[in-house]
Every structure is written in structure tokens, then in C-alpha cells.
Design a protein around this motif. Structure first.
Motif, PDB file in Angstrom:
ATOM      1  N   SER A  25       0.812  -1.215   0.000  1.00 31.21           N
ATOM      2  CA  SER A  25       0.000   0.000   0.000  1.00 31.21           C
ATOM      3  C   SER A  25       0.848   1.270   0.000  1.00 31.21           C
ATOM      4  O   SER A  25       0.554   2.225  -0.726  1.00 31.21           O
ATOM      5  N   GLY A  26       1.921   1.284   0.806  1.00 30.67           N
ATOM      6  CA  GLY A  26       2.770   2.466   0.867  1.00 30.67           C
ATOM      7  C   GLY A  26       3.459   2.737  -0.459  1.00 30.67           C
ATOM      8  O   GLY A  26       3.545   3.887  -0.909  1.00 30.67           O
ATOM      9  N   THR A  27       3.953   1.678  -1.101  1.00 32.22           N
ATOM     10  CA  THR A  27       4.599   1.827  -2.414  1.00 32.22           C
ATOM     11  C   THR A  27       3.607   2.334  -3.448  1.00 32.22           C
ATOM     12  O   THR A  27       3.930   3.222  -4.256  1.00 32.22           O
ATOM     13  N   ALA A  28       2.402   1.788  -3.440  1.00 33.79           N
ATOM     14  CA  ALA A  28       1.381   2.197  -4.400  1.00 33.79           C
ATOM     15  C   ALA A  28       1.007   3.671  -4.218  1.00 33.79           C
ATOM     16  O   ALA A  28       0.890   4.424  -5.195  1.00 33.79           O
ATOM     17  N   TRP A  29       0.840   4.074  -2.970  1.00 35.71           N
ATOM     18  CA  TRP A  29       0.393   5.439  -2.685  1.00 35.71           C
ATOM     19  C   TRP A  29       1.474   6.473  -3.022  1.00 35.71           C
ATOM     20  O   TRP A  29       1.214   7.486  -3.671  1.00 35.71           O
ATOM     21  N   LEU A  30       2.705   6.185  -2.598  1.00 39.31           N
ATOM     22  CA  LEU A  30       3.782   7.161  -2.738  1.00 39.31           C
ATOM     23  C   LEU A  30       4.493   7.105  -4.085  1.00 39.31           C
ATOM     24  O   LEU A  30       4.803   8.149  -4.665  1.00 39.31           O
TER      25      LEU A  30
ATOM     26  N   SER B  32      11.597   8.421  -2.670  1.00 36.96           N
ATOM     27  CA  SER B  32      11.273   9.607  -1.879  1.00 36.96           C
ATOM     28  C   SER B  32      10.758   9.249  -0.493  1.00 36.96           C
ATOM     29  O   SER B  32      10.902  10.030   0.456  1.00 36.96           O
ATOM     30  N   ASP B  33      10.143   8.056  -0.356  1.00 41.83           N
ATOM     31  CA  ASP B  33       9.602   7.638   0.936  1.00 41.83           C
ATOM     32  C   ASP B  33      10.643   6.911   1.788  1.00 41.83           C
ATOM     33  O   ASP B  33      10.324   6.422   2.868  1.00 41.83           O
TER      34      ASP B  33
END
Length: 510
Positions: A305-310, A386-387
Motif C-alpha cells: 500500500s505504501g509503495t502504491a500510494w507514494l 522519496s519515501d
């Protein structure tokens, strides 16, 4: 893991490697020799074609695979183009050089006797240039066989897949087997072309002056290659395999992704008549897989989810760093026609880890205060995203003694060998348990959740509704602790991802 038990897997990789190498070699031979002849006779084209080929050759091969993804996608087409490009230089150069070195007086003598330009080429230029051409072809064969190993990074298969899978799962047996297979192919390919080169035997066959030994040497070696090729074609496309119902499952190049890819694949295979094509260990992860999903080259994979969002949607995190899954899924369906089937149940977020000997450090802030005493190592992706590191140093004032960039699967080895003493981790990594690492607390809550979920193309979900139902049943069935244990079984206990997935599904259904 017993390599003999995986002989079918290796035979499949051997067949893929042979067909890909031989296909690209055939194209390179025809195109390369033709180009070499063309630039020899055309001075204007020579000034353009030779520098262009030289320039393309200077681009790292692994970068070329990536550059072509937006244009042709991943897989066979991409691999063939790259292999042909890299194989052209030695064969074009050797053809041009061989023709250029033909003594001019022989050409003038032939022309003086009334020979046409075609006759001069056939009887003078080509026979005298042939040794140079064959020499270039031997170099090309070895180069193509070796470069074909990299094609696994873009899902084109071949023995490189065993090497990368071995690196990703820390399995030395796979690395050695894949490497030896490629070396054997290269040696056999070099010897095959060498049969044409020995004593100018090919020229003698063409001019009908060859003795029986020379003829047999070429005939039998070529016949052997031909038999192997037909065997590989048959093995890859058996006549009994007419199933038009196929789904391509992809994975990123990590143990966890191999396991999840196998869980998805085996769930489909065990409960439907759909054939699953595995494209595991694709280099670049989301960067290469997501475009391939959009183009239809791939159908299903596990994303976070974090990879998809960011990184895919390029959105900023909410203040609480909690991603709204409903919003994420809706955006994916509207923007990409891709559907999240839910979340598997574990959170594989980033973390930082050090040795448990450092008793006075328990969180990121404390590590930042003493970071000048530590050498920090992480994968290339961590320093670029970036994250990850770029954003992390804006929140925590890290000033490490030294930064070490390396492949994602080598950073733990570097830690174990003492080359680094601080490392980035994923919370499901098996090596956390194996190396007895201390995972520090993210006291300012920088890293968001990276909850794993299965993504499927809408077209495939509609075409095979039974697949969506089967895979949705996996939601919430894999905890963070369970995923770490599955990774441990592959990386430390050396079980194959397929075996681990099979046992997991068996226990899940009981």
C-alpha cells in the motif's frame, strides 16, 4: 534443497536460454554480416552506422533492458532487441575489417579478368574475409549467451533466473547451477562456431574442397545444435498444451515475493484449469511491473500500500501516515483499470536495525545522535525512493560515517561480514531473526504502513471471476509473524518458495 528435485525447473530454464540465445544469434548473424558488407561498400553510411553501434554498445546492458520497457514492455521482445543490439558490434566490425583487409591487387586482378562486382565479392572478398567474420562470430556467441542471463530481470526467463533467484533467496546451489549452465552454454557455443573456423573448414565446404572429416565436423556439430533446438521448442511448447486459458503472475526480486507469487499461482492451478505463467524476480520491482500490468504483459502481482500510494500514485501521506485502502483501490480502478483484491494481513514496512550489542540505542532519534559512528548500508532503491532515505534524513538528522549502496539481497551479508553496522530492513525479513538484529523504533512515525495486497487487471478479473474469488479468500490469512517465518524457511532453511507455498496452502485448507 535438493537440486535434483527441481530438475524440471532447470530443464525449462535451459530450454528458454537456448532458444533466446540461438534466436538472437541467428538475427545478429544475418543483420550483422549484412550491415558489415553495407558499410564496407558505402562510405557515407559507415560514418553513421559504426559510431551509432559503438555508442549503443557503451550503454550498460542492464540499463538498456530498462530503457526499452516503456517502448516494448518486458519479456521476450525486449530481451531479443537488447541481445541483437549488443551482438551487432563485434560481428559488424569483424565483417567490415575482414573485407577491408582483402589485398587490393587481388581485387584488381579479378576485375581485370572481367569479373563482375558480385563475382569479385563471391570469389575474392567473402572467402578472404570469412576467417575474420567467424572470429567475430565466436566473440558474439559468448557475449550473447552471457547477456541472456540478464534477461531474467525483465521476465524473459533463462538460466539467469536461477542465479537471481539464488541471490534473492540466499541459495548458493541455485547461483552455482545457473552460473555453470551459462558457462557450459558459452563454451559449447564457442566450440560450435570453432568447428566452422578450424582450418577454414567452412570455406572448404562452400568451395566443395573439404575432406570427409571436415564435412562431418560441421555436419555433426550443427546437427547436435539443431536437435537441441527442436527439443527445446518441443519442451517449451508441447503439442498437448493447447490451453488458451492463461494468467501471468509476476513478482518482485525478493524471497517474500517469490513465496507470495507461488501461493497465488498454486491457488489458481490447484482449483482451476487455467495455466499459470510465472514471471518471477522482475528487476526494478514496481517500476517495471506496474507498466507491464498496464500494457497487459502481466496480470497479477502483490503490491504494498505504501509503495502504491507514494511511488505509483505519487500522493502525499495523510498526517497520521495511515493510507485509506478504499481510496487507494478506487483510484487504481479508475486510473489504471487495476483492482486490489484486499489485504493479505501483514505489514512489511521499512525499519532500521543494528546489533543488539548497542544497548543504549533503541530508536531512530538515538541512532541519529550517534550516526557518525556507524556505516549504513541499504539497497539502491532505498537511497532513491522519496519515501525512504531522502525523506528520512529530513526528519532525523542522520550523518553516517559512510553510506554503502548494494543489491537488496547482499546487505545482510555485508552486515554479517562487518562491512556495515546499520542496515535498512523490512519487518518481515527472515534475517532479522537469523542475525538476531535489534529493529529500532521509528519514534517520529516516519515510515507509513506497507500492507501487502494482490492486484489484478480488471480484464482478467472479469474474464476469470473464479480467480478473484479464490485469491480474495487469502485476505487476512498471512500475519507479519507468519510472513517472516515463511521467509525464514526459504532463506535460512533453504526450502524452495514453491515448497513453502505448498505447505502453507495445505495447512490453510486443513
Amino acid at each position: 534443497m535438493d537440486l535434483w528435485q527441481r530438475r524440471t525447473y532447470f530443464l525449462n530454464l535451459l530450454a528458454e536460454h537456448l532458444l533466446l540465445s540461438l534466436g538472437s544469434l541467428t538475427a545478429v548473424t544475418v543483420v550483422g554480416i549484412s550491415l558489415g558488407i553495407f558499410v564496407f561498400y558505402s562510405a557515407k553510411s559507415r560514418k553513421v552506422i559504426l559510431p551509432l553501434i559503438n555508442f549503443l554498445y557503451t550503454i550498460p546492458s542492464i540499463a538498456m533492458f530498462g530503457l526499452l520497457i516503456p517502448l516494448v514492455g518486458i519479456g521476450l521482445k525486449n530481451a531479443l532487441i537488447v541481445l541483437i543490439i549488443y551482438g551487432l558490434l563485434p560481428i559488424v566490425r569483424s565483417t567490415y575489417s575482414g573485407l577491408k583487409e582483402v589485398p587490393l591487387q587481388l581485387v584488381e586482378a579479378a576485375e581485370g579478368l572481367g569479373s563482375t562486382q558480385i563475382q569479385v565479392f563471391k570469389n575474392i572478398y567473402f572467402p578472404l574475409a570469412l576467417p575474420s567474420i567467424l572470429s567475430g562470430l565466436r566473440i558474439t556467441v559468448v557475449m550473447i549467451v552471457a547477456l541472456t542471463g540478464l534477461a531474467a530481470l525483465i521476465g524473459a526467463g533463462g538460466l539467469g533466473q536461477a542465479i537471481f533467484r539464488g541471490l534473492n533467496t540466499m541459495n548458493t546451489g541455485l547461483i552455482v547451477t545457473g552460473s555453470l549452465g551459462i558457462s557450459l552454454f558459452a563454451i559449447l557455443g564457442d566450440q560450435w562456431i570453432g568447428q566452422f573456423e578450424k582450418n577454414e573448414s567452412l570455406l572448404r565446404v562452400i568451395s566443395k574442397n573439404a575432406n570427409r572429416t571436415q564435412k562431418n565436423r560441421i555436419i555433426f556439430s550443427s546437427l547436435f545444435v539443431l536437435i537441441c533446438t527442436f527439443a527445446a521448442i518441443f519442451y517449451q511448447n508441447p503439442f498437448s498444451s493447447n490451453n488458451s486459458k492463461t494468467i501471468t503472475v509476476a513478482s518482485k526480486p525478493t524471497s517474500e515475493q517469490f513465496i507470495l507469487g507461488e501461493i497465488i499461482s498454486q491457488t489458481i492451478e490447484n482449483n482451476t484449469d487455467i495455466k499459470v505463467i510465472r514471471k518471477f524476480g522482475i528487476g526494478g520491482g514496481t517500476t517495471n511491473i506496474h507498466p507491464a500490468m498496464l500494457s497487459g504483459d502481466l496480470d497479477i502481482y502483490v503490491e504494498y500500500s505504501g509503495t502504491a500510494w507514494l511511488n505509483v500514485l505519487k500522493k502525499k501521506l495523510p498526517e497520521n501516515n495511515l493510507i485509506d485502502f478504499s481510496n487507494l483501490n478506487e483510484t487504481y480502478q479508475n486510473q489504471f483499470q487495476l483492482k486490489w483484491l484486499g489485504l493479505l494481513g501483514f505489514n512489511n514496512t521499512y525499519g532500521l536495525a543494528i546489533s543488539k550489542k548497542n544497548l543504549d540505542i533503541s530508536n531512530f532519534s538515538e541512532l541519529a545522535d550517534k550516526s557518525s559512528d556507524f556505516t549504513f548500508g541499504a539497497e539502491f532503491d532505498f537511497f532513491e525512493r522519496s519515501d525512504a532515505f531522502p525523506g528520512l534524513i529530513n526528519i532525523y538528522p542522520f550523518n553516517f560515517k559512510k553510506l554503502e549502496e548494494m543489491d537488496i539481497n547482499l546487505r545482510y551479508q555485508a552486515f554479517e561480514q562487518g562491512k556495515i553496522d546499520a542496515v535498512d530492513v523490512f519487518t518481515t525479513d527472515a534475517q532479522i531473526k537469523h542475525l538476531d538484529l535489534k529493529v529500532l523504533k521509528d519514534d517520529k512515525n516516519y515510515f507509513p504502513n506497507y500492507e501487502a495486497g494482490i492486484i489484478i487487471r480488471n480484464e482478467i478479473a472479469k474474464k476469470y471471476p473464479e480467480v478473484e474469488k479464490l485469491l480474495s479468500a487469502l485476505n487476512g490469512k498471512i500475519s507479519t509473524e507468519k510472513m517472516q517465518q515463511l521467509n525464514y524457511e526459504v532463506e535460512v532453511e533453504k526450502k524452495s518458495p514453491a515448497e513453502v507455498a505448498q505447505i502453507f496452502l495445505k495447512n490453510l485448507n486443513n
